[in-house]
Motif scaffolding. Structure first.
Motif: not given
Length: 439
Positions: A239, A241, A427-428, A431
């Motif tokens: 995944d 995410e 990762i956040r 975005k």
């Protein structure tokens, strides 16, 4: 004389009109002229615009090119392998198609025996051809093209199946489909042209045998596609995410043991190199947040051109997936590779993937304390200060652990949790659009 013009005709009727009305009351009367607005029907006709060219005093419609859909197929996200269709073995496909074809009856109302027999034969051959071709066409359409896969899954296909084998099998399946359609139509046509019942039966038998021979001879392509589907569907799903920790190091340094200790993953643990034959997944839950842990095949001291597919698989994970790295070192010499060679590999991987979050671990520290062996490098760099420090305590800041004695495991667990939380922050933040400020 040449030119172009457009024709357009439009007409309508006015939609409103005004009327007057006289109102009377019982105690007197008077006229009141009051305009009343009523809605009327509206008629409208439009003629389609046509572009013409004038050529030699004649009107010739000009060719109009329809705009083509230029949208390119969207690149798949990770998980395309789990969407692969279920492939039936070639033998099952043919037997199922044959059973359905033989149940086909001639068209009702045909009194002539010869006509009825050739009608039945042509319909059965056509049915068999379709029952064989339809599933093959479905496989071709539903197996994704490698060009539109995620780079990680593209690497998995190449390293697991070999370069070009995936496309070659699909090409053979499509060639089988085309041959089945061609032969089926040919023999159905011949059967429909039969002059007698006997000839129609012979043409039907000949057509069925021919299709069976083709599918038996070239049906191995379908079985190869079945193997490919099983192999790819068994690949672990990563995944993108979810923050991921990837364990890297030389063979037999203890990566699999740490994966079993840190996560739900249960890779095979043996005391010999290359136990890990692929990418193995585990999961960690921290404060209701889920994280991934991957075990990878070991790396040897050699250039990329000489690496086997297992080593290339490890490099593909690091190259195409947003992972944090837990690099495992074994300074005891038990893994079968000298610490000096491990140092060379470590320096190369550290420089290549320096943008990843990094955590160093020295495993089997209980054996290291008992060992008095001094390793000498083949390059004669024993006096190199950095190498000397590495041979003694490993990389700077490395955590010394032992799964056997449980030394350092709590410290390692806490550091792994911190690295994964930091990876989640990366990762956040990736975005968030650049024009949006974060308070």
């Amino acid at each position: 004389m040449s030119g172009a013009f457009s024709l357009f005709e439009s007409w309508h009727i006015p939609c409103t009109r005004f009327l007057s009305r006289t109102f009377q009351f019982s105690r007197g009367s008077y006229d009141m002229q009051r305009p009343i607005k009523r809605q009327a029907l509206c008629f409208c006709r439009n003629m389609q615009t046509v572009t013409c060219e004038i050529v030699d005093a004649s009107y010739v419609p000009a060719p109009q090119n329809k705009p083509k859909d230029k949208r390119s197929p969207q690149v798949e996200t990770i998980g395309a392998f789990q969407k692969l269709p279920m492939v039936m073995p070639s033998v099952d496909i043919f037997h199922s198609a044959m059973r359905k074809a033989k149940r086909v009856l001639p068209t009702k109302g045909i009194a002539n025996i010869a006509r009825r027999e050739r009608n039945r034969g042509a319909k059965q051959l056509d049915a068999l051809m379709k029952e064989l071709a339809v599933p093959l066409r479905g496989y071709i359409e539903n197996f994704p093209k490698r060009t539109y896969l995620h780079p990680y899954e593209r690497s998995l296909i190449e390293l697991t199946l070999g370069d070009g084998n995936y496309e070659e099998v699909l090409r053979k399946v499509d060639a089988l489909r085309k041959k089945v359609v061609s032969v089926g139509k040919e023999h159905a046509s011949l059967c429909a042209k039969s002059l007698s019942k006997r000839e129609a039966e012979e043409r039907l038998t000949e057509g069925l045998e021919k299709l069976q021979e083709i599918f038996k001879r070239e049906g191995q392509a379908v079985d190869n596609l079945l193997y490919i589907a099983k192999t790819l569907r068994a690949m672990p799903v990563v995944d993108l995410e979810m923050p991921t920790l990837c364990l890297v190091g030389a063979p037999n340094v203890g990566k699999s043991s740490l994966v079993r200790m840190l996560s739900t993953g249960k890779p095979e643990v043996c005391n010999y190199p290359f136990t890990t034959r692929g990418i193995l997944m585990g999961h960690i839950t921290i404060n209701y947040q889920h994280f991934q842990v991957t075990d990878t095949p070991g790396l040897l001291k050699r250039c990329d051109e000489d690496r086997n597919n297992l080593e290339k698989l490890t490099l593909a994970v690091l190259s195409h997936l947003p992972t944090a790295i837990l690099y495992v070192h074994d300074l005891s010499g038990e893994c079968g590779m000298s610490p000096s060679d491990q140092f060379v590999i470590y320096k190369e991987i550290r420089e290549r993937f320096d943008n990843h979050l990094w955590l160093d671990v020295v495993s089997k520290c209980d054996l290291l304390q008992e060992s008095s062996v001094v390793f000498i490098t083949e390059d004669g760099e024993t006096n190199h200060l950095e190498l000397a420090k590495y041979l003694k305590i490993g990389p700077k800041g490395a955590i010394h652990v032992s799964v056997k004695s449980e030394e350092g495991l709590n410290e390692l667990t806490n550091n792994v949790h911190e690295v994964l939380m930091a990876q989640m922050g990366r990762i956040r933040s990736s975005k968030i659009p650049e024009n949006i400020e974060v308070a």
